[in-house]
Design an enzyme around this catalytic site. Structure first.
Site: not given
Ligand SMILES: Cc1cc2nc3c(=O)[nH]c(=O)nc-3n(C[C@H](O)[C@H](O)[C@H](O)COP(=O)(O)OP(=O)(O)OC[C@H]3O[C@@H](n4cnc5c(N)ncnc54)[C@H](O)[C@@H]3O)c2cc1C
Ligand SMILES: NC(=O)c1ccc[n+]([C@@H]2O[C@H](COP(=O)([O-])OP(=O)(O)OC[C@H]3O[C@@H](n4cnc5c(N)ncnc54)[C@H](O)[C@@H]3O)[C@@H](O)[C@H]2O)c1
Length: 500
Positions: A50, A478
């Protein structure tokens, strides 16, 4: 507690159990059942575990192995930045049991919820096949009918038909993650997604890995630059042998290592004194475990779809229209739907999930059918390094819009600030765009965190952001590695957006 289903005589059959909705497959199919179905009768049929592939034997456990293996395999990367990270060892049984302790519990509770707790769902834990339009028969002979049927039956591993492929030492992705112990020597056959993910896993955990492919490169469905770069790096990390076809697997003595026999053949030109003919060479490798990662077959053939008159495409999947309706003679069949690996050739979970959302909506809103969204479909390979890709390869773009309209930028990770920090000599970000409009046609990355770096490019392509606007219309943190994407965008020969 499950509701009893109505049972009645269906023409020409034994007593049939009738439902409002039957879903074949408890993977992505299981997500279709919403509160909209309360008070109606829904059956989920699954002859396997399942929860389907992704949860039990696919995306989830492989990535739960891939992350620890990437730590285990980071010696070389660490050495590049002057750190000695020698691997002391990996507790494989603990790793395996942690992974499946979590996964098996999710599968079990999902089954219990549908079978025992929700009063409008029934779970049929058997394989079924079509025995008529909107009629299914289980292996034990139960006959199921429904007003609507969703086929979400997935795919299964396909194996080459060679002697010894059924030996206990030979595995597919379905079984290789539950080994009792970490194998010393693993032979991986194949060069696609599954093969390179598992080669990296076993290498990272400490096995000796030999990967054997028929062609010259790994990941050949990818852009050439990425496939070439990945092959070069993988070949430096584990043993990659190219140009060999598997022929036979020979059992060892007393359950010892098996021997995998490969061959290559070529047409030899006539030489002085010898006639032209076919020459053959052989390669033999000993292995404790052989992983066959040679593709997956959609579960269409096992469903007897001809009994329901369903169309099958040349790729062997069930044909659907844009609303995910199954087709018969090119026309949609009322009340018949399909989703996932059994209807598309992407074989990706995020595609199956999207199709499931479309089917879930359309099942209960026949007056407001919604279409699926076909593109762009990204994918990532969680190997070492990662590979991630969306859209057209350079060659496909040239074929589609003409070489004169294609602009390409290949940006090395090692040339941006974070790449210096990593002393990176691996990563590559390749962008393909239409030089007339700046529209991104494809993005292909190989390297550290490629899957995450790709996502903003998927977003740009999905929402029609052109390359220069994407590069200059936002701040790029940055010196994050994402600057590799910014630089690649700026390297394309595309119209200037005017943004600074
Ligand atoms: C090793 C591996 C790693 C993967 N990793 C990723 C990844 O990182 N990212 C990603 O996007 N995709 C990944 N995939 C692909 C992804 O798992 C599949 O695309 C996705 O799970 C397909 O979902 P589905 O709902 O179509 O089918 P499934 O989840 O396979 O569900 C189909 C279900 O139908 C049942 N079934 C089939 N036939 C019958 C029948 N006749 N009668 C009754 N029941 C039947 C099966 O038992 C199964 O449970 C991976 C696959 C593998 C094998
Ligand atoms: N990270 C992910 O998204 C992820 C991970 C795993 C799997 N998947 C999905 O599952 C699908 C199936 O993966 P896969 O790796 O099995 O298939 P694949 O199609 O990617 O690769 C199959 C490989 O097996 C080789 N091969 C096929 N037949 C062979 C034979 N007879 N002898 C030798 N080699 C043979 C092919 O040349 C290829 O290298 C993928 O296409 C992918 O969509 C996705």
């Amino acid at each position: 507690m499950s509701t009893s289903t109505s049972t009645f005589d269906h023409p020409g059959t034994a007593a049939a159990e009738h439902f409002d909705l039957i879903i074949i497959g408890s993977g992505s199919g299981n997500s279709l059942i919403s509160e909209a179905w309360e008070g109606r009768r829904v059956a989920v049929v699954d002859g396997g575990t399942f929860g389907g592939t992704c949860l039990n034997v696919g995306c989830i456990p492989t990535k739960m192995y891939a992350y620890p293996a990437s730590l285990g395999g980071s010696e070389q990367e660490a050495a590049r930045v002057n750190v000695d990270l020698r691997r002391e060892g990996v507790d494989f049984p603990a790793l395996r049991d942690r992974i499946f302790g979590r996964i098996d519990a999710i599968s079990d509770s999902g089954l219990r919820y549908r079978r025992d707790e929700l009063d409008y769902t029934t779970v049929v834990e058997e394989r079924v096949r079509f025995t008529g339009p909107k009629q299914l028969t289980t292996d034990s002979g139960r006959v199921l009918t429904a007003d609507q049927i969703v086929v979400a039956a997935g795919s299964r591993p396909s194996l080459p038909d060679i002697p010894g492929v059924d030996l206990p030492a030979v595995h597919t992705s379905d079984t290789v993650m539950r080994l009792p112990e970490l194998p010393r020597r693993v032979v991986v056959v194949g060069g696609g997604f599954i093969a390179v993910e598992f080669a990296a896993v076993f290498d990272g955990l400490g096995s000796e890995v030999v990967q054997v492919i028929r062609g010259e490169r790994l990941l050949t469905s990818h852009d050439d630059s990425v496939s070439a770069r990945f092959t070069e790096i993988a070949s430096r990390t584990w043993d990659v042998r190219t140009g060999w076809e598997p022929r036979k697997i020979v059992p060892g003595h007393d359950d010892g290592p098996v021997t995998v026999r490969f061959a290559r053949s070529w047409r030899g030109a006539a030489q002085e004194g010898t006639a032209a003919g076919t020459a053959e060479a052989f390669l033999e490798l000993e292995a404790d475990v052989v992983l066959m990662a040679t593709g997956r077959t959609p579960n269409v053939d096992t469903l007897d779809v001809a009994a329901a008159g369903l169309d099958v495409t040349h790729r062997g999947v069930l044909a659907v229209d844009a609303y995910q309706r199954l087709l018969c003679g090119g026309e949609p069949v009322e009340g018949m739907w399909g989703l996932g690996d059994v209807v598309n050739s992407w074989q990706l979970k995020h595609v199956a999930n999207h199709e499931a959302r479309v089917v879930a909506h359309n099942l209960v809103h026949p007056e407001d059918l919604r279409e699926n969204r076909l593109a762009p479909v990204p994918s990532a390979v969680f190997s070492r390094p990662q590979v991630a890709s969306v859209g057209l390869t350079e060659q496909q773009a040239v074929d589609e819009v003409g070489a004169e309209n294609v602009t390409v930028k290949e940006q090395e990770f090692g040339d941006v600030a974070y790449g210096w920090a990593m002393n990176d000599a691996v990563g590559l970000c390749k962008l393909v765009a239409d030089r007339r409009t700046g529209r991104l046609l494809g993005a292909h990355l190989v390297g550290h965190e490629a899957a995450n770096l790709l996502q903003p490019l998927v977003q740009a392509m999905s929402f029609g952001l052109d390359a220069h606007t994407m590069a200059r219309g936002q701040y790029w943190i940055h010196p994050a590695l994402s600057e590799v994407v910014e630089n690649a965008l700026l390297g394309l020969d595309v119209p200037d957006s005017g943004l600074l």
